[in-house]
Design a protein around this motif. Sequence first.
Motif, short mmCIF file in Angstrom:
data_model
loop_
_atom_site.label_atom_id
_atom_site.label_comp_id
_atom_site.label_asym_id
_atom_site.label_seq_id
_atom_site.Cartn_x
_atom_site.Cartn_y
_atom_site.Cartn_z
N THR A 188 -6.94 11.12 -0.34
CA THR A 188 -7.01 10.13 0.73
C THR A 188 -7.98 9.02 0.37
O THR A 188 -7.71 7.84 0.64
N ALA A 189 -9.09 9.36 -0.27
CA ALA A 189 -10.11 8.37 -0.63
C ALA A 189 -9.58 7.32 -1.62
O ALA A 189 -10.05 6.18 -1.60
N VAL A 190 -8.62 7.67 -2.44
CA VAL A 190 -8.06 6.70 -3.38
C VAL A 190 -6.83 5.99 -2.81
O VAL A 190 -6.17 5.23 -3.50
N GLY A 191 -6.53 6.25 -1.53
CA GLY A 191 -5.47 5.53 -0.85
C GLY A 191 -4.11 6.18 -0.86
O GLY A 191 -3.13 5.57 -0.43
N LEU A 192 -4.03 7.42 -1.30
CA LEU A 192 -2.74 8.13 -1.30
C LEU A 192 -2.62 8.86 0.03
O LEU A 192 -3.17 9.95 0.20
N THR A 193 -1.91 8.24 0.97
CA THR A 193 -1.82 8.78 2.32
C THR A 193 -0.36 8.96 2.72
O THR A 193 0.54 8.69 1.94
N GLY A 194 -0.15 9.42 3.91
CA GLY A 194 1.21 9.61 4.43
C GLY A 194 1.95 10.71 3.69
O GLY A 194 1.34 11.63 3.13
#
Length: 148
Positions: free
Chosen positions: A22-28
């Motif tokens: 999540t911290a590196v922007g891999l969400t959903g």
Amino acid sequence: MSQEFTAATVTALRHALHACVTAVGLTGDVGYDFVLAVHELVTNAVRHGGGQGRLDLRRQDDVLICEITDEGAAGGSLPVRLPAVDIAGGRGLWLAHQLTEGLILTRRLSGVTATVTVCLEPVDNGDASAPPASRHDEHHRGAEDAQD
């Protein structure tokens, strides 16, 4: 992230992995799918690879790479196929393959290393008019096709 794991630490490892992803922007769905794929590989290492292993997560440009290494016996086959519906288990490698950009299995003298990758940037599919399909949707279509 680099961490050793055992059966007792699998859940904590999954939570830590989710936080890093999540911290590196891999969400959903894509982020969830990647965490699930890695979790399947971790549990495989615990069950079939000597009861413990090591997870190494790193970013290389716009790709997130996760290696799961175990020290178990490396004999036998490593099936990356969907087993029959009446067989319990045996879907971890197949799921990891379906839910990530790539799965590489490397057999070593003592154990196996499973490597999965995912792109952090969306891949341009060349058709701007078509909405992008999520890997989650593709997974469900693949599972439906396998049941036919």
